[in-house]
Design an enzyme around this catalytic site. Structure first.
Site, PDB file in Angstrom:
ATOM      1  N   SER A  46     -53.268  56.252  57.338  1.00 21.10           N
ATOM      2  CA  SER A  46     -53.938  56.817  56.171  1.00 21.10           C
ATOM      3  C   SER A  46     -55.450  56.786  56.335  1.00 21.10           C
ATOM      4  O   SER A  46     -55.976  56.035  57.148  1.00 21.10           O
ATOM      5  CB  SER A  46     -53.557  56.010  54.937  1.00 21.10           C
ATOM      6  OG  SER A  46     -52.420  56.578  54.332  1.00 21.10           O
ATOM      7  N   GLY A  82     -51.964  61.303  55.562  1.00 15.33           N
ATOM      8  CA  GLY A  82     -53.047  60.499  56.110  1.00 15.33           C
ATOM      9  C   GLY A  82     -54.430  61.119  56.082  1.00 15.33           C
ATOM     10  O   GLY A  82     -55.392  60.473  56.500  1.00 15.33           O
ATOM     11  N   GLU A 138     -47.593  65.888  54.769  1.00 13.87           N
ATOM     12  CA  GLU A 138     -47.361  65.143  53.529  1.00 13.87           C
ATOM     13  C   GLU A 138     -48.623  64.493  52.949  1.00 13.87           C
ATOM     14  O   GLU A 138     -48.740  63.271  52.927  1.00 13.87           O
ATOM     15  CB  GLU A 138     -46.334  64.027  53.797  1.00 13.87           C
ATOM     16  CG  GLU A 138     -45.022  64.530  54.342  1.00 13.87           C
ATOM     17  CD  GLU A 138     -44.105  63.419  54.855  1.00 13.87           C
ATOM     18  OE1 GLU A 138     -42.891  63.655  54.901  1.00 13.87           O
ATOM     19  OE2 GLU A 138     -44.599  62.334  55.206  1.00 13.87           O
ATOM     20  N   ARG A 181     -53.046  60.994  49.182  1.00 11.30           N
ATOM     21  CA  ARG A 181     -54.414  60.648  48.799  1.00 11.30           C
ATOM     22  C   ARG A 181     -55.328  61.871  48.691  1.00 11.30           C
ATOM     23  O   ARG A 181     -56.136  61.969  47.766  1.00 11.30           O
ATOM     24  CB  ARG A 181     -54.975  59.697  49.863  1.00 11.30           C
ATOM     25  CG  ARG A 181     -56.391  59.233  49.649  1.00 11.30           C
ATOM     26  CD  ARG A 181     -56.925  58.574  50.932  1.00 11.30           C
ATOM     27  NE  ARG A 181     -55.936  57.737  51.562  1.00 11.30           N
ATOM     28  CZ  ARG A 181     -55.746  56.451  51.297  1.00 11.30           C
ATOM     29  NH1 ARG A 181     -56.521  55.859  50.429  1.00 11.30           N
ATOM     30  NH2 ARG A 181     -54.811  55.764  51.915  1.00 11.30           N
ATOM     31  N   TYR A 241     -57.247  46.002  51.373  1.00  3.37           N
ATOM     32  CA  TYR A 241     -57.727  46.511  52.668  1.00  3.37           C
ATOM     33  C   TYR A 241     -59.237  46.605  52.768  1.00  3.37           C
ATOM     34  O   TYR A 241     -59.748  47.412  53.524  1.00  3.37           O
ATOM     35  CB  TYR A 241     -57.211  47.916  53.004  1.00  3.37           C
ATOM     36  CG  TYR A 241     -56.025  48.504  52.341  1.00  3.37           C
ATOM     37  CD1 TYR A 241     -54.742  48.163  52.792  1.00  3.37           C
ATOM     38  CD2 TYR A 241     -56.157  49.460  51.341  1.00  3.37           C
ATOM     39  CE1 TYR A 241     -53.640  48.784  52.229  1.00  3.37           C
ATOM     40  CE2 TYR A 241     -55.044  50.074  50.789  1.00  3.37           C
ATOM     41  CZ  TYR A 241     -53.794  49.721  51.239  1.00  3.37           C
ATOM     42  OH  TYR A 241     -52.698  50.331  50.701  1.00  3.37           O
ATOM     43  N   CYS A 295     -58.516  36.054  38.042  1.00  2.00           N
ATOM     44  CA  CYS A 295     -58.816  34.724  38.563  1.00  2.00           C
ATOM     45  C   CYS A 295     -58.655  34.650  40.069  1.00  2.00           C
ATOM     46  O   CYS A 295     -57.803  33.913  40.587  1.00  2.00           O
ATOM     47  CB  CYS A 295     -57.928  33.701  37.871  1.00  2.00           C
ATOM     48  SG  CYS A 295     -58.197  33.727  36.108  1.00  2.00           S
ATOM     49  N   GLU A 296     -59.423  35.455  40.772  1.00  2.00           N
ATOM     50  CA  GLU A 296     -59.447  35.485  42.237  1.00  2.00           C
ATOM     51  C   GLU A 296     -60.864  35.859  42.615  1.00  2.00           C
ATOM     52  O   GLU A 296     -61.406  36.832  42.079  1.00  2.00           O
ATOM     53  CB  GLU A 296     -58.541  36.615  42.768  1.00  2.00           C
ATOM     54  CG  GLU A 296     -57.077  36.390  42.694  1.00  2.00           C
ATOM     55  CD  GLU A 296     -56.560  35.499  43.811  1.00  2.00           C
ATOM     56  OE1 GLU A 296     -57.178  35.498  44.900  1.00  2.00           O
ATOM     57  OE2 GLU A 296     -55.561  34.810  43.593  1.00  2.00           O
ATOM     58  N   TYR A 348     -53.184  55.426  44.946  1.00  2.00           N
ATOM     59  CA  TYR A 348     -52.865  54.032  45.268  1.00  2.00           C
ATOM     60  C   TYR A 348     -53.597  53.040  44.368  1.00  2.00           C
ATOM     61  O   TYR A 348     -54.015  51.972  44.786  1.00  2.00           O
ATOM     62  CB  TYR A 348     -53.154  53.739  46.752  1.00  2.00           C
ATOM     63  CG  TYR A 348     -52.427  54.701  47.666  1.00  2.00           C
ATOM     64  CD1 TYR A 348     -51.045  54.616  47.820  1.00  2.00           C
ATOM     65  CD2 TYR A 348     -53.105  55.720  48.325  1.00  2.00           C
ATOM     66  CE1 TYR A 348     -50.363  55.520  48.617  1.00  2.00           C
ATOM     67  CE2 TYR A 348     -52.422  56.630  49.128  1.00  2.00           C
ATOM     68  CZ  TYR A 348     -51.050  56.517  49.268  1.00  2.00           C
ATOM     69  OH  TYR A 348     -50.376  57.414  50.045  1.00  2.00           O
TER      70      TYR A 348
HETATM   71  C1  LIG Z   1     -48.002  57.127  52.587  1.00  2.00           C
HETATM   72  C2  LIG Z   1     -47.326  58.242  53.235  1.00  2.00           C
HETATM   73  C3  LIG Z   1     -47.840  59.532  53.128  1.00  2.00           C
HETATM   74  C4  LIG Z   1     -49.112  59.865  52.397  1.00  2.00           C
HETATM   75  O1  LIG Z   1     -50.240  59.293  52.974  1.00  2.00           O
HETATM   76  P1  LIG Z   1     -51.696  59.679  52.438  1.00  2.00           P
HETATM   77  O2  LIG Z   1     -52.588  58.806  53.206  1.00  2.00           O
HETATM   78  O3  LIG Z   1     -51.702  59.386  50.992  1.00  2.00           O
HETATM   79  O4  LIG Z   1     -51.872  61.124  52.716  1.00  2.00           O
HETATM   80  C5  LIG Z   1     -47.142  60.553  53.711  1.00  2.00           C
HETATM   81  N1  LIG Z   1     -45.992  60.323  54.385  1.00  2.00           N
HETATM   82  C6  LIG Z   1     -45.470  59.081  54.522  1.00  2.00           C
HETATM   83  C7  LIG Z   1     -44.209  58.887  55.268  1.00  2.00           C
HETATM   84  C8  LIG Z   1     -46.112  58.012  53.952  1.00  2.00           C
HETATM   85  O5  LIG Z   1     -45.598  56.783  54.092  1.00  2.00           O
END
Ligand SMILES: *Cc1c(COP(=O)(O)O)cnc(C)c1O
Length: 468
Positions: free
Chosen positions: A241, A279, A321, A324, A369, A396-397, A426
């Protein structure tokens, strides 16, 4: 804080020594300016109030309370549309884990994207608003038998097989329900997009999929091919990502397509589908330089075509896919400042801790992260000098940080409204009830009147779970 105290405090700040700050962080020339990480059309009005999707965040804060997540529907739809248009001829699946609600599932459907889910409850959310199951993909490393059955019964378009157990489980479910299950096989390519180390062994030491660095991936493909009830469609890869270039995808595409060729050579069958996962990175700070979606497509298309020619593969059905990249920039988190506390560090410098009324319960990413964010004073203009701040929550961290390093006007004070950019992905989907925090509402703006698409959780909601 009294005016006298404030005035003194501002002078102190102007004279204080800066704390250690990261190299990428520069002093903004204009603290009232909004950078590229804000939703399209975000502006300040005459009073300097931040407006998102045509709505004043101060009015939204008054009406819905803070902390609050504002989601610009127009921005979300525009980004979804841009992906569909740039990736014309591909299947674009929105990754629901970034943020999913019934309204968002509707937007995704209306914009013509597919939907990626990774739990039975995400699947149920989409089905609850009639999202066509044929455009849903289901992935995950430990789908339960119930979840697999739920997905097959609903008729999802594809299930991404992650382990040997799933092959036999799906076969049993398929035979039970008299159905064929269309599957992709999740492979790990050894590309570690986080560290930019595209070495062959990185990425094998994790929980997802079948590794390409041994013979596991090919064996899984052959097993799916030979297992009754499964219709093997192809290969799925997701390398990570917040990626800013296509180099990692290039290696992943080369390796997954080598696998398609190896499968063809072993069985005489050409698989039709290749999914390159999500990603695509977004800007959280001015230092981030995301690739434009058109360039991202051009890069990936060229890589795939090059490897297709090299290996003599036929036409492929390609998919991608993004999560983000669609919902991240559309979300703005709105908080109220409660405490402004200068802490003098061991080296004599001063770090100003600005505490807001949310924190790691509504955004775990900085703690999880070390993610960076950009915040602005959202309720007014300020001509005060910039002060280096750390924006923290109320949990409390000591790791309960929202902005590790940033600049705010030195007159930032309790009661001010603070907005953080690029908070759509996220955040709410990873929210917790730490310290009995109630999960924040999500308010959609930009199309029609502002409306809560998720209400704020209440203490009653929490106490109802407590059986005493
Ligand atoms: C998390 C994930 C995504 C989306 O990732 P982004 O960084 O939000 O674009 C797509 N495919 C799979 C399999 C994932 O686990």
């Amino acid at each position: 804080m009294s005016a006298w105290r404030l005035a003194r405090y501002s002078v102190d700040m102007a004279e204080s020594v800066l704390p250690p700050l990261p190299d990428w962080l520069t002093v903004p020339s204009n603290l009232n300016a909004l950078g590229a990480m804000w939703p399209r059309g975000a502006v300040r009005d005459d009073q300097g109030v931040l407006c998102v999707g045509g709505c004043s965040v101060v009015e939204l804060a008054q009406r819905f309370g803070t902390p609050l997540l504002v989601l610009d529907e127009t921005d979300f739809r525009a980004r979804a549309k841009a992906w569909v248009e740039a990736f014309s001829g591909w299947d674009v699946y929105y990754a629901g884990k970034a943020f999913l609600s019934k309204a968002v599932a509707r937007w995704v459907d209306e914009e013509g994207l597919g939907l990626d889910v990774c739990s039975g409850n995400e699947l149920a959310t989409a089905l609850a608003v009639g999202f066509p199951a044929s455009r849903i993909g289901f992935h995950g490393n430990n789908k339960s038998l119930d979840e697999l059955r739920q997905a097959v019964e609903a008729g999802v378009g594809r299930i991404v097989v992650d382990c040997d157990e799933e092959i036999s489980r799906l076969s049993a479910i398929a035979s039970d329900l008299g159905k064929h299950v269309r599957v992709l096989v999740r492979v790990t390519t050894g590309v570690d997009a986080h560290t930019h180390e595209y070495i062959a062994t990185a990425g094998a030491d994790q929980k997802f999929g079948f590794s390409l660095t041994n013979e596991r991936a090919l064996a899984a493909l052959v097993a799916c091919h030979e297992t009754p009830g499964l219709a093997l469609a192809g290969v799925h890869s997701h390398i990570g990502s917040q990626i800013f270039d296509t180099a990692g995808f290039s290696v992943a595409a080369q390796r997954t397509m080598d696998l398609l060729a190896a499968f063809r050579d072993a069985t005489g069958v050409e698989l039709e589908e290749l999914d390159l996962g999500g990603g695509a990175g977004i800007a959280y700070t001015p230092a981030d330089t995301p690739v434009a979606v058109e360039d991202f497509h051009a890069g990936l298309a060229a890589i795939v075509e090059e490897n297709r020619t090299r290996l003599g593969l036929g036409a492929l059905r390609l998919s991608i896919e993004p999560g983000r990249a669609i919902v991240g920039p559309a979300g703005v988190a709105v908080y109220t400042v409660g405490v402004v506390k200068p802490q003098v560090l061991e080296d004599g410098s001063t770090r100003v801790y600005v505490s807001v009324d949310g924190g790691m319960s509504d955004n775990i990413r900085p703690a999880l992260y070390h993610a960076d964010y950009t915040g602005v004073l959202a309720n007014r203009h300020s001509d005060a000098v910039p002060m280096a701040v750390r924006v923290v929550g109320k949990h409390c961290e000591s790791g309960d940080i929202l902005v590790h390093d940033g600049y705010l006007p030195s007159d930032t004070r309790p009661g001010d409204v603070l907005a953080l950019a690029a908070c759509g992905a996220y955040t709410r989907s990873m929210a917790s009830n730490y310290n009995m925090a109630t999960k924040v509402p999500v308010v959609a703006v930009g199309e029609g009147t502002p409306r809560a698409i998720m209400r704020r959780e209440t203490l009653d909601d929490l106490l109802r779970l407590d059986l005493g």
